[in-house]
Enzyme design. Structure first.
Site, PDB file in Angstrom:
ATOM      1  N   HIS A  30       0.860  -1.196   0.000  1.00  0.00           N
ATOM      2  CA  HIS A  30       0.000   0.000   0.000  1.00  0.00           C
ATOM      3  C   HIS A  30       0.891   1.238   0.000  1.00  0.00           C
ATOM      4  O   HIS A  30       1.288   1.740   1.052  1.00  0.00           O
ATOM      5  CB  HIS A  30      -0.925  -0.041   1.238  1.00  0.00           C
ATOM      6  CG  HIS A  30      -1.885   1.095   1.317  1.00  0.00           C
ATOM      7  ND1 HIS A  30      -3.021   1.051   2.105  1.00  0.00           N
ATOM      8  CD2 HIS A  30      -1.908   2.305   0.715  1.00  0.00           C
ATOM      9  CE1 HIS A  30      -3.684   2.188   1.990  1.00  0.00           C
ATOM     10  NE2 HIS A  30      -3.017   2.978   1.159  1.00  0.00           N
ATOM     11  N   HIS A  32       1.384   4.778  -2.527  1.00  0.00           N
ATOM     12  CA  HIS A  32       1.039   5.590  -3.697  1.00  0.00           C
ATOM     13  C   HIS A  32       2.334   6.214  -4.203  1.00  0.00           C
ATOM     14  O   HIS A  32       2.972   6.978  -3.468  1.00  0.00           O
ATOM     15  CB  HIS A  32       0.042   6.684  -3.319  1.00  0.00           C
ATOM     16  CG  HIS A  32      -1.213   6.145  -2.700  1.00  0.00           C
ATOM     17  ND1 HIS A  32      -2.367   5.943  -3.416  1.00  0.00           N
ATOM     18  CD2 HIS A  32      -1.485   5.739  -1.423  1.00  0.00           C
ATOM     19  CE1 HIS A  32      -3.303   5.454  -2.617  1.00  0.00           C
ATOM     20  NE2 HIS A  32      -2.799   5.319  -1.396  1.00  0.00           N
ATOM     21  N   HIS A 210      -9.322   0.913  -1.259  1.00  0.00           N
ATOM     22  CA  HIS A 210      -9.303   1.598   0.025  1.00  0.00           C
ATOM     23  C   HIS A 210     -10.723   1.520   0.603  1.00  0.00           C
ATOM     24  O   HIS A 210     -11.696   1.831  -0.103  1.00  0.00           O
ATOM     25  CB  HIS A 210      -8.959   3.078  -0.147  1.00  0.00           C
ATOM     26  CG  HIS A 210      -7.511   3.358  -0.394  1.00  0.00           C
ATOM     27  ND1 HIS A 210      -6.791   2.782  -1.405  1.00  0.00           N
ATOM     28  CD2 HIS A 210      -6.645   4.192   0.259  1.00  0.00           C
ATOM     29  CE1 HIS A 210      -5.546   3.238  -1.366  1.00  0.00           C
ATOM     30  NE2 HIS A 210      -5.424   4.088  -0.369  1.00  0.00           N
ATOM     31  N   GLU A 213     -11.048   3.643   5.892  1.00  0.00           N
ATOM     32  CA  GLU A 213      -9.966   4.536   6.354  1.00  0.00           C
ATOM     33  C   GLU A 213     -10.642   5.624   7.180  1.00  0.00           C
ATOM     34  O   GLU A 213     -10.495   5.685   8.395  1.00  0.00           O
ATOM     35  CB  GLU A 213      -9.215   5.119   5.138  1.00  0.00           C
ATOM     36  CG  GLU A 213      -8.132   6.132   5.514  1.00  0.00           C
ATOM     37  CD  GLU A 213      -7.463   6.787   4.288  1.00  0.00           C
ATOM     38  OE1 GLU A 213      -7.999   6.686   3.167  1.00  0.00           O
ATOM     39  OE2 GLU A 213      -6.398   7.431   4.489  1.00  0.00           O
ATOM     40  N   ASP A 291       1.880   4.122   2.737  1.00  0.00           N
ATOM     41  CA  ASP A 291       0.845   4.953   2.095  1.00  0.00           C
ATOM     42  C   ASP A 291       1.463   6.085   1.249  1.00  0.00           C
ATOM     43  O   ASP A 291       1.633   5.913   0.042  1.00  0.00           O
ATOM     44  CB  ASP A 291      -0.122   5.500   3.151  1.00  0.00           C
ATOM     45  CG  ASP A 291      -1.509   5.800   2.603  1.00  0.00           C
ATOM     46  OD1 ASP A 291      -1.781   5.474   1.427  1.00  0.00           O
ATOM     47  OD2 ASP A 291      -2.342   6.353   3.340  1.00  0.00           O
ATOM     48  N   ASP A 292       1.774   7.213   1.898  1.00  0.00           N
ATOM     49  CA  ASP A 292       2.349   8.378   1.193  1.00  0.00           C
ATOM     50  C   ASP A 292       3.533   8.887   2.006  1.00  0.00           C
ATOM     51  O   ASP A 292       3.445   9.916   2.684  1.00  0.00           O
ATOM     52  CB  ASP A 292       1.280   9.479   1.067  1.00  0.00           C
ATOM     53  CG  ASP A 292       0.061   8.997   0.315  1.00  0.00           C
ATOM     54  OD1 ASP A 292       0.134   8.873  -0.917  1.00  0.00           O
ATOM     55  OD2 ASP A 292      -0.960   8.702   0.967  1.00  0.00           O
TER      56      ASP A 292
HETATM   57  N1  ADE Z   1      -4.449   8.724  -2.210  1.00  0.00           N
HETATM   58  C1  ADE Z   1      -3.225   8.827  -1.694  1.00  0.00           C
HETATM   59  N2  ADE Z   1      -3.224   8.510  -0.398  1.00  0.00           N
HETATM   60  C2  ADE Z   1      -4.489   8.178  -0.080  1.00  0.00           C
HETATM   61  C3  ADE Z   1      -5.130   7.746   1.098  1.00  0.00           C
HETATM   62  N3  ADE Z   1      -4.479   7.580   2.259  1.00  0.00           N
HETATM   63  N4  ADE Z   1      -6.454   7.518   1.064  1.00  0.00           N
HETATM   64  C4  ADE Z   1      -7.126   7.683  -0.067  1.00  0.00           C
HETATM   65  N5  ADE Z   1      -6.568   8.078  -1.210  1.00  0.00           N
HETATM   66  C5  ADE Z   1      -5.257   8.325  -1.216  1.00  0.00           C
HETATM   67 ZN    ZN Z   2      -3.610   4.773   0.398  1.00  0.00          ZN
END
Ligand code: ADE
Ligand code: ZN
Length: 350
Positions: A30, A32, A210, A213, A291-292
């Site tokens: 997971h 991006h 997703h 969340e 994630d990011d």
């Molecule tokens: N796009 C990038 N990060 C995300 C996240 N945590 N939740 C939903 N979309 C995303």
């Molecule tokens: Zn994500």
């Protein structure tokens, strides 16, 4: 098949230390790619492409990364993606991420990219996917990191736009392992994308989404029953629904959990409230992901370390999380077995 690694782990109850965490072979499921765009590279690409961003220094960028929920993050994330213009930019982005993986003991990745973020601002569909693919291939050859690339649909856009995106992807299907669903969750339930996921599955693509969340537990149920996903990305809101938790446990549905993301986006006010280790100890198939990472304060090892710092992650739990990441991937059983046997050796060594 569930591999119980904790029982093979030497000193399983000892707090996991950084050397042990690095040595465990791990998969990241997971991530991006656009969310791995570090401020330094963002400014470099903006300069290279003659793009003006709302920020001109690293400090200004870091100050802007102060989020109160998912949407406040996404607004900035989409703005930052404008620095990415050429195939070379997507190569550089992906290569920088793979170097980080190599440092951190990540041996397999299944990253996401959001083609609509780029086609919506005029880039050709092929620009992102070709640059990313080239870097992933180089990572496999030079760093030994295997991969499967996942195309995510943006859920704040209509399903018709996702269908168009899937049509553009058709010439590149051999470069993809699956499709996913991301962006603003609340008000955009999985069933909005029933048709495009059905088509994607018919094309032989795997499905993930997703769910849970920020959105409610029943979005997780929809993603499983309607989109027929193999994994749920995040999924932490399953704690609102005991029968769903029992289902996830008995079916061993993978949940790709992202602890630093959840605290940065205020899903939890503090890491000490994060349920991931409770879910793990109950037997759910959770794994750890970043994630990011460029926006949330760290890559995979920083996420494991946050669990050490605030939830006393022990060696047995860390080894189980790493094993879950391998078992939940789309790798062949042979390659899974190969990695898991290394993992058991690492875990059982003193
Ligand atoms: N796009 C990038 N990060 C995300 C996240 N945590 N939740 C939903 N979309 C995303
Ligand atoms: Zn994500």
């Amino acid at each position: 098949m569930k591999t119980n690694i904790a029982q093979h782990t030497y000193l399983a109850k000892e707090i996991a230390d950084p050397v042990f965490l690095q040595a465990l072979p791990k998969a990241e499921l997971h991530l991006h790619l656009e969310g791995s765009l570090e401020p330094e590279l963002m400014l470099k690409l903006a300069r290279r492409n003659g793009i003006s961003l709302p920020y001109s220094t690293i400090d200004e960028i870091k100050q802007a990364y102060n989020f109160h929920n998912l949407q406040s993050f996404l607004d900035i994330y989409y703005q930052c993606a404008e620095a990415l213009q050429t195939q070379q930019d997507f190569f550089d982005l992906t290569w920088a991420y793979l170097l980080k993986c190599h440092e951190e003991g990540v041996v397999h990745v299944e990253p996401f990219f959001d083609p609509q973020t780029h086609t919506e601002r005029g880039l050709e569909f092929k620009t992102a996917i070709l640059g990313i693919h080239q870097a992933l291939e180089q990572g496999k050859k030079d760093l030994g990191i295997s991969y499967g690339l996942i195309l995510c649909f943006l859920r704040h856009l209509p399903e018709a736009a996702a269908l168009e995106c899937l049509a553009s992807a058709k010439p590149y299907l051999s470069l993809l392992i699956g499709v996913g669903l991301d962006s603003s969750e609340q008000g955009n339930p999985p069933d909005k994308f029933t048709e495009v996921f059905k088509l994607a599955r018919e094309l032989g693509l795997k499905a993930v989404a997703h769910a849970g969340e920020e959105g409610p537990a029943h979005y997780i149920v929809q993603a499983l029953d309607i989109l027929k996903v193999h994994r749920i990305d995040h999924g932490v809101r399953c704690t609102q629904d005991n029968s769903l938790m029992e289902r996830l446990n008995s079916q061993q549905t993978p949940l790709t959990v992202c602890p630093l993301s959840n605290t940065k986006l205020k899903v939890y006010t503090h890491m000490s409230e994060h349920p991931v280790l409770k879910l793990l100890d109950l037997g759910l198939n959770v794994c750890i992901n970043s994630d990011d990472p460029a926006f949330f304060g760290g890559y995979l090892l920083a996420n494991y370390q946050a669990l050490v710092d605030d939830l006393n992650l022990n060696r047995g739990q860390a080894a189980q999380l790493a094993a879950n990441s391998i078992n939940s991937s789309f790798l062949s059983s042979n390659r899974k077995e190969e990695i898991l046997s290394v993992l058991i050796k690492v875990a059982s060594k003193n």
